[in-house]
Design a protein around this motif. Structure first.
Motif, mmCIF file in Angstrom:
data_model
loop_
_atom_site.group_PDB
_atom_site.id
_atom_site.type_symbol
_atom_site.label_atom_id
_atom_site.label_comp_id
_atom_site.label_asym_id
_atom_site.label_seq_id
_atom_site.Cartn_x
_atom_site.Cartn_y
_atom_site.Cartn_z
ATOM 1 N N LEU A 68 20.499 4.879 8.092
ATOM 2 C CA LEU A 68 21.327 5.434 7.020
ATOM 3 C C LEU A 68 20.609 5.332 5.676
ATOM 4 O O LEU A 68 20.601 6.290 4.887
ATOM 5 N N PHE A 69 20.020 4.173 5.409
ATOM 6 C CA PHE A 69 19.262 4.016 4.167
ATOM 7 C C PHE A 69 18.039 4.925 4.170
ATOM 8 O O PHE A 69 17.663 5.481 3.137
ATOM 9 N N GLY A 70 17.414 5.099 5.317
ATOM 10 C CA GLY A 70 16.270 6.006 5.416
ATOM 11 C C GLY A 70 16.650 7.434 5.058
ATOM 12 O O GLY A 70 15.932 8.110 4.309
ATOM 13 N N ARG A 71 17.798 7.887 5.580
ATOM 14 C CA ARG A 71 18.259 9.246 5.245
ATOM 15 C C ARG A 71 18.616 9.365 3.768
ATOM 16 O O ARG A 71 18.330 10.380 3.128
ATOM 17 N N LEU A 72 19.229 8.325 3.222
ATOM 18 C CA LEU A 72 19.582 8.340 1.804
ATOM 19 C C LEU A 72 18.324 8.464 0.935
ATOM 20 O O LEU A 72 18.255 9.316 0.039
ATOM 21 N N VAL A 73 17.318 7.643 1.212
ATOM 22 C CA VAL A 73 16.072 7.698 0.439
ATOM 23 C C VAL A 73 15.413 9.064 0.598
ATOM 24 O O VAL A 73 14.925 9.653 -0.374
ATOM 25 N N SER A 78 13.938 14.107 -1.786
ATOM 26 C CA SER A 78 13.792 15.546 -1.555
ATOM 27 C C SER A 78 14.458 16.393 -2.626
ATOM 28 O O SER A 78 14.261 17.599 -2.675
ATOM 29 N N ASP A 79 15.246 15.765 -3.481
ATOM 30 C CA ASP A 79 15.926 16.494 -4.556
ATOM 31 C C ASP A 79 15.311 16.068 -5.887
ATOM 32 O O ASP A 79 15.878 15.267 -6.636
ATOM 33 N N LEU A 118 6.440 11.557 5.615
ATOM 34 C CA LEU A 118 6.621 10.300 6.336
ATOM 35 C C LEU A 118 7.066 9.253 5.343
ATOM 36 O O LEU A 118 6.447 9.081 4.291
ATOM 37 N N GLY A 119 8.140 8.573 5.658
ATOM 38 C CA GLY A 119 8.614 7.485 4.806
ATOM 39 C C GLY A 119 8.546 6.171 5.557
ATOM 40 O O GLY A 119 9.046 6.065 6.675
ATOM 41 N N LEU A 120 7.913 5.182 4.967
ATOM 42 C CA LEU A 120 7.881 3.827 5.512
ATOM 43 C C LEU A 120 8.698 2.950 4.587
ATOM 44 O O LEU A 120 8.339 2.768 3.422
ATOM 45 N N LEU A 157 15.190 -2.317 -1.357
ATOM 46 C CA LEU A 157 14.665 -1.375 -0.386
ATOM 47 C C LEU A 157 13.313 -0.932 -0.915
ATOM 48 O O LEU A 157 13.236 -0.340 -1.984
ATOM 49 N N ASN A 158 12.270 -1.267 -0.192
ATOM 50 C CA ASN A 158 10.914 -0.942 -0.627
ATOM 51 C C ASN A 158 10.455 0.360 0.005
ATOM 52 O O ASN A 158 10.545 0.537 1.217
ATOM 53 N N THR A 159 9.950 1.247 -0.829
ATOM 54 C CA THR A 159 9.392 2.497 -0.325
ATOM 55 C C THR A 159 7.876 2.507 -0.449
ATOM 56 O O THR A 159 7.238 3.463 -0.058
ATOM 57 N N ILE A 160 7.322 1.448 -1.009
ATOM 58 C CA ILE A 160 5.875 1.349 -1.163
ATOM 59 C C ILE A 160 5.373 0.068 -0.514
ATOM 60 O O ILE A 160 4.486 0.084 0.315
#
Length: 195
Positions: A68-73, A78-79, A118-120, A157-160
């Motif tokens: 769920l958090f992955g889809r949110l990020v 994407s916007d 790709l999101g990690l 929530l880390n995206t990097i």
């Protein structure tokens, strides 16, 4: 930079445990490059000497929340227009955010250059509640962990910064290797296996 706080005095048993853990880390790749950058100076990664029991139900809840958090990020990222608008006020008072927004605007002005993303992501969680460790172990402290007297809190929530995720398996192996025989009991056996 401020000096590190002095380490509390340890008894000989604790000192031996720290020495064994640091030696294990050095021999098993639980290391990171130390300062200064680019030097051959290696130090052990941060770790706890013992595993912290984490209730299985809360662990499984975090696993269910991850997609769920992955889809949110993904949707936020994407916007670009929405993201830029949401961060504009912050950028006025924060030069770092201002630079990131300038980069993002320049990149998005070029248009999409690849069809796949790709999101990690790495989420950091903590449990919140009084007497939590006793309840997680099912000993003392109220109802023995039979209800949810605590809450799972997402700290970030880390995206990097996802690099230390791979070290968790090494820390789990260290805990298993260094645990005295009586510690390899139900609490350790109940810990979900790391890949």
């Amino acid at each position: 930079a401020a000096a590190a706080a002095p380490r509390a005095a340890l008894d000989p048993t604790e000192e031996a445990a720290v020495g064994a853990a640091v030696a294990y880390a050095a021999c098993n790749g639980l290391l990171m490059r130390g300062a200064p950058a680019g030097s051959a100076n290696w130090v052990h990664c941060p770790f706890a000497l013992q595993p912290m029991p984490f209730p299985r139900a809360e662990f499984e809840r975090a696993v269910r929340l991850a997609p769920l958090f992955g889809r949110l990020v993904h949707r936020v990222a994407s916007d670009a227009q929405w993201l830029h608008d949401a961060l504009d006020a912050t950028a006025l008072g924060d030069p770092f955010t201002q630079r990131l927004l300038a980069i993002s605007r320049a990149v998005h002005a070029e248009g999409d250059t690849q069809p796949i993303r790709l999101g990690l992501f790495r989420s950091d969680y903590m449990l919140h509640g009084p007497g939590l460790q006793a309840r997680a172990l099912g000993v003392g402290g109220g109802n023995g962990g039979t209800t949810r007297p605590h809450s799972l809190l997402q700290v970030e929530l880390n995206t990097i910064a996802a690099s230390f995720g791979c070290l968790s398996a090494l820390v789990s192996r260290m805990h298993a290797a260094l645990a005295p025989p009586p510690i390899a009991d139900a609490a350790l056996a109940a810990t979900p296996a790391s890949p």
